[in-house]
Design a protein around this motif. Structure first.
Motif, PDB file in Angstrom:
ATOM      1  N   LEU A 428      -6.452  11.915  -8.227  1.00 16.90           N
ATOM      2  CA  LEU A 428      -7.015  10.512  -8.043  1.00 16.90           C
ATOM      3  C   LEU A 428      -6.111   9.310  -9.009  1.00 16.90           C
ATOM      4  N   GLY A 429      -5.512  10.024  -9.739  1.00 18.40           N
ATOM      5  CA  GLY A 429      -4.489   9.051 -10.496  1.00 18.40           C
ATOM      6  C   GLY A 429      -3.639   8.191 -10.027  1.00 18.40           C
ATOM      7  N   LEU A 430      -2.807   8.553  -8.980  1.00 13.50           N
ATOM      8  CA  LEU A 430      -2.024   7.769  -8.065  1.00 13.50           C
ATOM      9  C   LEU A 430      -2.647   6.648  -7.385  1.00 13.50           C
ATOM     10  N   SER A 431      -3.899   7.230  -6.843  1.00 14.88           N
ATOM     11  CA  SER A 431      -4.675   6.313  -5.951  1.00 14.88           C
ATOM     12  C   SER A 431      -5.300   5.188  -6.779  1.00 14.88           C
ATOM     13  N   VAL A 432      -5.689   5.529  -7.969  1.00 14.19           N
ATOM     14  CA  VAL A 432      -6.101   4.339  -9.051  1.00 14.19           C
ATOM     15  C   VAL A 432      -5.019   3.412  -9.560  1.00 14.19           C
ATOM     16  N   CYS A 433      -3.664   4.025  -9.544  1.00 11.66           N
ATOM     17  CA  CYS A 433      -2.464   3.418  -9.881  1.00 11.66           C
ATOM     18  C   CYS A 433      -2.059   2.433  -8.661  1.00 11.66           C
ATOM     19  N   GLN A 434      -2.231   3.022  -7.438  1.00 10.73           N
ATOM     20  CA  GLN A 434      -1.758   1.873  -6.418  1.00 10.73           C
ATOM     21  C   GLN A 434      -2.724   0.604  -6.526  1.00 10.73           C
ATOM     22  N   ARG A 435      -4.042   0.972  -6.577  1.00  9.06           N
ATOM     23  CA  ARG A 435      -4.873  -0.181  -6.605  1.00  9.06           C
ATOM     24  C   ARG A 435      -4.714  -0.895  -7.669  1.00  9.06           C
ATOM     25  N   ILE A 436      -4.409  -0.748  -8.980  1.00  4.62           N
ATOM     26  CA  ILE A 436      -3.953  -1.699  -9.853  1.00  4.62           C
ATOM     27  C   ILE A 436      -2.741  -2.257  -9.697  1.00  4.62           C
ATOM     28  N   VAL A 437      -1.791  -1.659  -9.197  1.00  4.77           N
ATOM     29  CA  VAL A 437      -0.605  -2.369  -9.008  1.00  4.77           C
ATOM     30  C   VAL A 437      -0.714  -3.341  -7.701  1.00  4.77           C
ATOM     31  N   ALA A 438      -1.455  -2.971  -7.005  1.00  2.00           N
ATOM     32  CA  ALA A 438      -1.832  -4.039  -5.563  1.00  2.00           C
ATOM     33  C   ALA A 438      -2.503  -5.188  -6.078  1.00  2.00           C
ATOM     34  N   LEU A 439      -3.400  -4.961  -7.080  1.00  2.00           N
ATOM     35  CA  LEU A 439      -4.253  -6.341  -7.643  1.00  2.00           C
ATOM     36  C   LEU A 439      -3.263  -6.995  -8.407  1.00  2.00           C
ATOM     37  N   GLY A 441      -0.241  -7.707  -7.448  1.00  2.00           N
ATOM     38  CA  GLY A 441       0.734  -8.308  -6.531  1.00  2.00           C
ATOM     39  C   GLY A 441       1.900  -7.583  -6.303  1.00  2.00           C
ATOM     40  N   GLY A 442       1.880  -6.117  -7.242  1.00  3.67           N
ATOM     41  CA  GLY A 442       3.307  -5.572  -7.043  1.00  3.67           C
ATOM     42  C   GLY A 442       3.227  -4.437  -6.015  1.00  3.67           C
ATOM     43  N   ALA A 443       4.442  -3.610  -6.444  1.00  5.02           N
ATOM     44  CA  ALA A 443       4.473  -2.692  -5.297  1.00  5.02           C
ATOM     45  C   ALA A 443       5.027  -1.041  -6.180  1.00  5.02           C
ATOM     46  N   MET A 444       4.787   0.008  -5.708  1.00  2.39           N
ATOM     47  CA  MET A 444       5.341   1.168  -6.178  1.00  2.39           C
ATOM     48  C   MET A 444       6.322   1.882  -5.147  1.00  2.39           C
ATOM     49  N   GLU A 445       7.340   2.337  -5.789  1.00  7.03           N
ATOM     50  CA  GLU A 445       8.241   3.224  -5.078  1.00  7.03           C
ATOM     51  C   GLU A 445       8.523   4.446  -5.386  1.00  7.03           C
ATOM     52  N   VAL A 456       9.547   7.023 -10.377  1.00  9.13           N
ATOM     53  CA  VAL A 456       8.444   6.241  -9.802  1.00  9.13           C
ATOM     54  C   VAL A 456       8.847   5.083 -10.304  1.00  9.13           C
ATOM     55  N   ARG A 457       8.910   3.912  -9.502  1.00  9.50           N
ATOM     56  CA  ARG A 457       9.241   2.429  -9.988  1.00  9.50           C
ATOM     57  C   ARG A 457       7.967   1.511  -9.711  1.00  9.50           C
ATOM     58  N   VAL A 458       7.597   0.757 -10.522  1.00 13.34           N
ATOM     59  CA  VAL A 458       6.512  -0.098 -10.315  1.00 13.34           C
ATOM     60  C   VAL A 458       7.259  -1.713 -10.601  1.00 13.34           C
ATOM     61  N   HIS A 459       7.190  -2.184  -9.361  1.00  7.93           N
ATOM     62  CA  HIS A 459       7.673  -3.729  -9.419  1.00  7.93           C
ATOM     63  C   HIS A 459       6.565  -4.637  -9.563  1.00  7.93           C
ATOM     64  N   LEU A 460       6.893  -5.544 -10.584  1.00  8.06           N
ATOM     65  CA  LEU A 460       5.722  -6.430 -10.990  1.00  8.06           C
ATOM     66  C   LEU A 460       6.301  -7.920 -10.762  1.00  8.06           C
ATOM     67  N   LYS A 461       5.704  -8.716 -10.082  1.00  2.00           N
ATOM     68  CA  LYS A 461       6.125 -10.166 -10.013  1.00  2.00           C
ATOM     69  C   LYS A 461       5.529 -11.230 -10.977  1.00  2.00           C
ATOM     70  N   GLY A 462       6.171 -12.290 -11.080  1.00  2.21           N
ATOM     71  CA  GLY A 462       5.665 -13.271 -11.726  1.00  2.21           C
ATOM     72  C   GLY A 462       5.692 -13.491 -13.141  1.00  2.21           C
TER      73      GLY A 462
END
Length: 466
Positions: A428-439, A441-445, A456-462
């Motif tokens: 469940l860890g990456l599912s939670v991470c995906q939801r948090i990053v989406a909230l 406004g970012g994306a995971m690669e 693993v790259r987490v792109h954050l905006k703003g």
């Protein structure tokens, strides 16, 4: 009624109506022109005869009815108009000279003392043009009437009607054949569209129709293809979602069944053998371990539910200090296993929820820890982007097969299920991470090579660069 027959009948009806109306007006106009021309001739003949009679009466100095009657036949003969008949009548309609009128007429009653006129006079099977004009004499008023047979004009009209009738039959037959071809041509795309619609309704969502033009039917075909494509995509997404939901339920049932079975088994063992302290300690340890696993599982499930329903409050955070704290949190545990943690962070500020983003970083670092063996290396980097910021976690562990990369963020999905469960994971860890990053406004690669490691790259905006 089908569109094919509507088109066919409409073309036939419009053609028949337009040609009938046009033909009738044409024939009637020709007839009226011929009749007016013949009437003009009859009136002119009547006027010529009246002037000739008046001139003879002036030469003979006779201006009474008797003189007019005496001169009428000789004047008619001298004028020499073939096919014309005449007569002289008094005011009461009594014939004074000339031929007998073929039928009774009311023309004289309609004329005044100085008026002349004409009419179509039916007489049995024949038709005549009847003209009359007044003559003022010393002993009263007389009328000069002339008439001429005009059956040929009416017969010509009737012949034109017959010709036009047969022409109309031929024209309607020709237009009917053409209408069949045009109706079939116009309705063929609609027929193909109807067949495609039935196939889509039967479940063949890949069915498409050929767009053969840019008219309304072509646009309808293009719109159908767009609709079918969107429907196919949505059904595919729904199917994938249903499959993921089914996998989620199966995985959840399996994940809870294993610890519950262990807890129940050890509890039963402790209840049946209370006098063995060593067995009690061992059983209690297993129950505690499986209970913590259930607690972790329920907490992460709750995180998924809460993240779906609630918003987050963002604030500006200096990323180097934030990531350094994350590295410091896990460094002792990693060093105990002989794993080296390398840290580097470029300056930058990002609007995030620190608590949620901390959960993301710790999950990624913990996954990297599980993937590497002793003497492995984990890198935690902060990279400034324009605009935004990137958090990168890289390891030199086992790596992930290419077919599994697309499913890493699915709930309960684990690449190596036996190893994950042995280390307390539930997928469940990456599912939670995906939801948090989406909230955020970012994306995971994810990038990975089996046997070489994962990044693993987490792109954050703003964010803003320092």
């Amino acid at each position: 009624m089908r569109l094919f027959w509507k088109l066919f009948c409409s073309m036939i009806a419009i053609t028949a109506l337009a040609c009938s109306l046009g033909g009738y007006l044409l024939v009637d106009n020709q007839f009226q022109t011929a009749l007016d021309s013949r009437a003009e001739t009859v009136v002119m003949e009547n006027s010529l005869l009246r002037h000739s009679l008046m001139r003879e009466m002036q030469l003979g100095r006779t201006f009474d009815r008797a003189g007019a009657v005496r001169l009428a036949d000789s004047v008619t003969a001298s004028v020499g108009i073939d096919g014309m008949a005449f007569r002289l009548t008094d005011e009461a309609g009594q014939q004074l000279a000339g031929s007998r009128l073929p039928a009774e007429s009311d023309l004289l009653q309609a004329l005044g003392e100085k008026q002349s006129g004409w009419e179509v006079l039916p007489a049995g099977d024949s038709l005549y043009l009847h003209a009359a004009s007044p003559l003022r004499l010393t002993d009263g008023l007389v009328y000069l009437e002339t008439w001429r047979d005009v059956d040929d004009v009416f017969q010509a009209r009737q012949a034109q009607y017959h010709v036009f009738f047969y022409l109309m039959l031929f024209l309607i037959l020709a237009v009917g054949l053409l209408a069949l071809a045009v109706s079939a041509w116009l309705s063929q795309p609609l027929k193909r569209l109807s067949e495609a619609t039935k196939k889509v309704a039967a479940g063949e969502l890949s069915e498409r129709v050929q767009v053969t033009g840019d008219d309304e039917i072509g646009q309808l075909s293009a719109d159908f293809n767009i609709m079918a494509e969107q429907m196919e995509r949505q059904v595919r997404e729904l199917t994938d979602a249903a499959r993921r939901q089914e996998d989620f339920l199966h995985s959840f049932a399996h994940e809870t069944k294993t610890p519950l079975t262990s807890i129940i088994g050890y509890a039963e063992l402790l209840r049946s053998r209370p006098g063995q302290p060593e067995l009690v300690r061992e059983g209690a340890a297993y129950i505690y371990q499986e209970g913590r696993r259930l607690e972790s599982l329920s907490r992460k499930l709750m995180d998924l539910v809460v993240l779906d329903r609630e918003g987050i409050a963002l604030r500006a955070v200096e990323m180097p200090a934030f990531l350094e704290r994350m590295a410091g949190t896990l460094r002792p545990a990693l060093e105990q296993r002989g794993i080296r943690l390398e840290f580097a962070a470029e300056p930058g500020t990002v609007n995030i929820d620190p608590d949620l983003m901390e959960s993301v970083c710790l999950n990624l670092l913990d996954n990297a820890r599980k993937a590497v063996t002793e003497q492995g290396v984990i890198q935690l980097k902060g990279i400034s982007e324009d605009p935004g910021y990137c958090i990168q976690v890289t390891d030199n562990g086992r790596g992930i097969p290419a077919e599994d990369l697309g499913r890493l963020t699915e709930a309960f999905y684990m690449v190596d299920k036996s190893r994950s469960r042995a280390e307390g994971g539930a997928g469940l860890g990456l599912s939670v991470c995906q939801r948090i990053v989406a909230l955020h406004g970012g994306a995971m690669e994810f990038e990975s090579t089996p046997g070489q490691g994962t990044s693993v790259r987490v792109h954050l905006k703003g964010g803003s660069q320092a």
